[in-house]
Design a protein around this motif. Structure first.
Motif, short mmCIF file in Angstrom:
data_model
loop_
_atom_site.label_atom_id
_atom_site.label_comp_id
_atom_site.label_asym_id
_atom_site.label_seq_id
_atom_site.Cartn_x
_atom_site.Cartn_y
_atom_site.Cartn_z
N UNK A 64 4.01 -71.47 -76.72
CA UNK A 64 4.56 -72.77 -77.09
C UNK A 64 4.82 -73.64 -75.87
N UNK A 65 4.73 -73.05 -74.69
CA UNK A 65 5.01 -73.80 -73.46
C UNK A 65 4.04 -74.95 -73.25
N UNK A 66 2.76 -74.72 -73.48
CA UNK A 66 1.77 -75.77 -73.28
C UNK A 66 1.93 -76.87 -74.32
N UNK A 70 2.85 -80.78 -73.42
CA UNK A 70 2.05 -81.92 -73.89
C UNK A 70 2.90 -82.87 -74.73
N UNK A 71 3.76 -82.34 -75.56
CA UNK A 71 4.61 -83.19 -76.38
C UNK A 71 5.53 -84.02 -75.49
N UNK A 77 8.40 -86.86 -76.26
CA UNK A 77 9.38 -86.17 -77.08
C UNK A 77 10.38 -85.42 -76.20
N UNK A 78 11.59 -85.32 -76.69
CA UNK A 78 12.62 -84.53 -76.02
C UNK A 78 13.23 -83.60 -77.05
N UNK A 104 5.05 -96.51 -70.41
CA UNK A 104 5.86 -95.52 -71.11
C UNK A 104 5.41 -94.11 -70.77
N UNK A 105 4.11 -93.90 -70.65
CA UNK A 105 3.60 -92.57 -70.34
C UNK A 105 4.07 -92.13 -68.97
N UNK A 106 3.98 -93.01 -67.96
CA UNK A 106 4.41 -92.64 -66.62
C UNK A 106 5.92 -92.43 -66.58
N UNK A 107 6.65 -93.24 -67.31
CA UNK A 107 8.10 -93.08 -67.34
C UNK A 107 8.47 -91.72 -67.91
#
Length: 126
Positions: A64-66, A70-71, A77-78, A104-107
């Motif tokens: 589930x780590x990968x 990715x999430x 997601x948090x 948003x992706x880089x943040x």
């Protein structure tokens, strides 16, 4: 005698032509050898790439780590009861990152999630 020397020189040139420039000549063999080396290098690169992809597929299937990574990075997601902390440089951009097309992706990539106990857990503790 001069005629024999010219004839032998011409014969020598005719014998050498296939050796150097013919279908199985030295230049053609050298060129094919270079192509073989280039193909081997490309195959080695593709083997490394395939090994990485195989490892990633294995991680996605088994662990589930990968999926969690990715999430977090791709979807932002948090986990429940985490605080989203983003470190910005003085210009207001995420630290150590160029200005991306999708900010948003880089943040999300430059964030730290910190677990905080929920209110239920605080009340049950002595």
């Amino acid at each position: 005698m001069r005629l024999i020397a010219i004839f032998l020189t011409a014969l020598l040139i005719l014998v050498q032509y296939p050796l150097w420039l013919g279908k199985g000549g030295w230049l053609r063999v050298w060129d094919m050898d270079q192509q073989v080396h280039a193909a081997h290098d490309k195959v080695d690169e593709l083997k490394v790439r395939n090994a990485k992809l195989d490892s990633e597929v294995h991680d996605l299937k088994e662990g589930t780590g990968a999926v969690e990574e990715r999430a977090r990075t791709e979807l932002g997601m948090i986990k429940k009861d985490e605080i989203f902390i983003q470190i910005l440089d003085p210009n207001g951009n995420p630290a150590d990152a160029p200005a991306p097309p999708n900010a948003a992706l880089t943040a999300i990539e430059k964030t730290i999630a910190v677990a905080v106990p929920s209110e239920k857990n605080k009340k049950s503790e002595p």
